[in-house]
Design a protein around this motif. Sequence first.
Motif, mmCIF file in Angstrom:
data_model
loop_
_atom_site.group_PDB
_atom_site.id
_atom_site.type_symbol
_atom_site.label_atom_id
_atom_site.label_comp_id
_atom_site.label_asym_id
_atom_site.label_seq_id
_atom_site.Cartn_x
_atom_site.Cartn_y
_atom_site.Cartn_z
ATOM 1 N N ARG A 1 -3.228 2.737 11.824
ATOM 2 C CA ARG A 1 -2.418 2.969 13.044
ATOM 3 C C ARG A 1 -3.519 3.243 14.229
ATOM 4 O O ARG A 1 -3.350 2.333 15.170
ATOM 5 C CB ARG A 1 -1.372 4.147 12.992
ATOM 6 N N ARG A 2 -4.438 4.000 13.961
ATOM 7 C CA ARG A 2 -5.713 4.287 14.862
ATOM 8 C C ARG A 2 -6.408 2.721 15.353
ATOM 9 O O ARG A 2 -6.476 2.397 16.374
ATOM 10 C CB ARG A 2 -6.483 5.207 14.635
ATOM 11 N N LYS A 3 -6.449 2.055 14.048
ATOM 12 C CA LYS A 3 -7.265 0.715 14.251
ATOM 13 C C LYS A 3 -6.371 -0.494 14.902
ATOM 14 O O LYS A 3 -6.877 -0.993 15.849
ATOM 15 C CB LYS A 3 -7.835 0.220 12.884
ATOM 16 N N GLN A 4 -5.173 -0.069 14.685
ATOM 17 C CA GLN A 4 -4.259 -1.331 15.374
ATOM 18 C C GLN A 4 -4.029 -0.784 16.707
ATOM 19 O O GLN A 4 -3.756 -1.520 17.782
ATOM 20 C CB GLN A 4 -2.786 -1.310 14.624
ATOM 21 N N PHE B 1 -1.572 9.848 3.900
ATOM 22 C CA PHE B 1 -1.559 10.113 5.397
ATOM 23 C C PHE B 1 -2.833 9.778 6.192
ATOM 24 O O PHE B 1 -2.746 9.291 7.313
ATOM 25 C CB PHE B 1 -1.114 11.569 5.566
ATOM 26 N N ILE B 2 -3.895 9.972 5.406
ATOM 27 C CA ILE B 2 -5.332 9.431 6.047
ATOM 28 C C ILE B 2 -5.327 8.046 6.366
ATOM 29 O O ILE B 2 -5.715 7.693 7.409
ATOM 30 C CB ILE B 2 -6.505 10.233 5.376
ATOM 31 N N VAL C 1 -2.714 19.170 -7.929
ATOM 32 C CA VAL C 1 -4.090 19.193 -7.134
ATOM 33 C C VAL C 1 -4.154 17.728 -6.839
ATOM 34 O O VAL C 1 -4.071 17.271 -5.609
ATOM 35 C CB VAL C 1 -4.912 19.715 -7.690
ATOM 36 N N LEU C 2 -3.982 16.847 -7.867
ATOM 37 C CA LEU C 2 -4.087 15.314 -7.692
ATOM 38 C C LEU C 2 -2.998 14.738 -6.982
ATOM 39 O O LEU C 2 -3.341 14.001 -6.003
ATOM 40 C CB LEU C 2 -4.119 14.793 -9.110
ATOM 41 N N TYR C 3 -1.834 15.195 -7.004
ATOM 42 C CA TYR C 3 -0.766 14.970 -6.282
ATOM 43 C C TYR C 3 -1.042 15.358 -4.750
ATOM 44 O O TYR C 3 -0.644 14.465 -3.993
ATOM 45 C CB TYR C 3 0.589 15.728 -6.781
ATOM 46 N N ILE C 4 -1.490 16.503 -4.381
ATOM 47 C CA ILE C 4 -1.743 16.813 -2.972
ATOM 48 C C ILE C 4 -2.675 15.886 -2.557
ATOM 49 O O ILE C 4 -2.482 15.601 -1.255
ATOM 50 C CB ILE C 4 -1.949 18.531 -2.947
ATOM 51 N N PHE C 5 -3.805 15.576 -3.255
ATOM 52 C CA PHE C 5 -4.861 14.858 -2.631
ATOM 53 C C PHE C 5 -4.249 13.469 -2.613
ATOM 54 O O PHE C 5 -4.578 12.705 -1.277
ATOM 55 C CB PHE C 5 -6.081 14.695 -3.665
ATOM 56 N N LEU D 1 0.793 -1.241 -0.011
ATOM 57 C CA LEU D 1 0.119 -0.052 -0.037
ATOM 58 C C LEU D 1 0.726 1.260 0.186
ATOM 59 O O LEU D 1 0.455 2.130 -0.550
ATOM 60 C CB LEU D 1 -0.940 -0.130 0.960
ATOM 61 N N SER D 2 1.858 1.105 0.955
ATOM 62 C CA SER D 2 2.793 2.373 0.708
ATOM 63 C C SER D 2 3.691 2.558 -0.646
ATOM 64 O O SER D 2 3.583 3.897 -0.919
ATOM 65 C CB SER D 2 4.039 2.188 1.928
#
Length: 60
Positions: A54-57, A47-48, A37-41, A5-6
């Motif tokens: 991380r929060r789920k783990q 990050f999201i 703009v697509l790159y920023i998204f 995924l990374s």
Amino acid sequence: MSKSLSLLFAVSSVILLILTGASLSYRQPWLALLFIVLYIFMVGAGFIVKAKIRRKQQND
């Protein structure tokens, strides 16, 4: 976040930056702006997703 995924987020971000450079070389500023703009998204989505995983783990 898994390595695959990374890698997906990293490769897609690099491709968007390459497309930005190509559109600038072909003198298409609106297309370059779209790719930026697509790159920023894409970076923001990475990050999201990382924060959610991380929060789920931590909750398990």
